[in-house]
Design a protein around this motif. Sequence first.
Motif: not given
Length: 57
Positions: A3-10
Amino acid sequence: MPKRSAPPSKPFTPSPQSVRRAVASSTALETGQTVQQLEQKLRNRSQSRFARIRLAD
């Protein structure tokens, strides 16, 4: 397929009021004082004594 994970957020940055509230409630549990009294002390102290000093980001 992985699975692709979401890009890291602030990262979340708490407001000064929530930091004051957390410190006051923690101290209230240890000392038996009310949260409101401690919040007032923290508010007054930050306005006068160390107003020019900021917390690290």
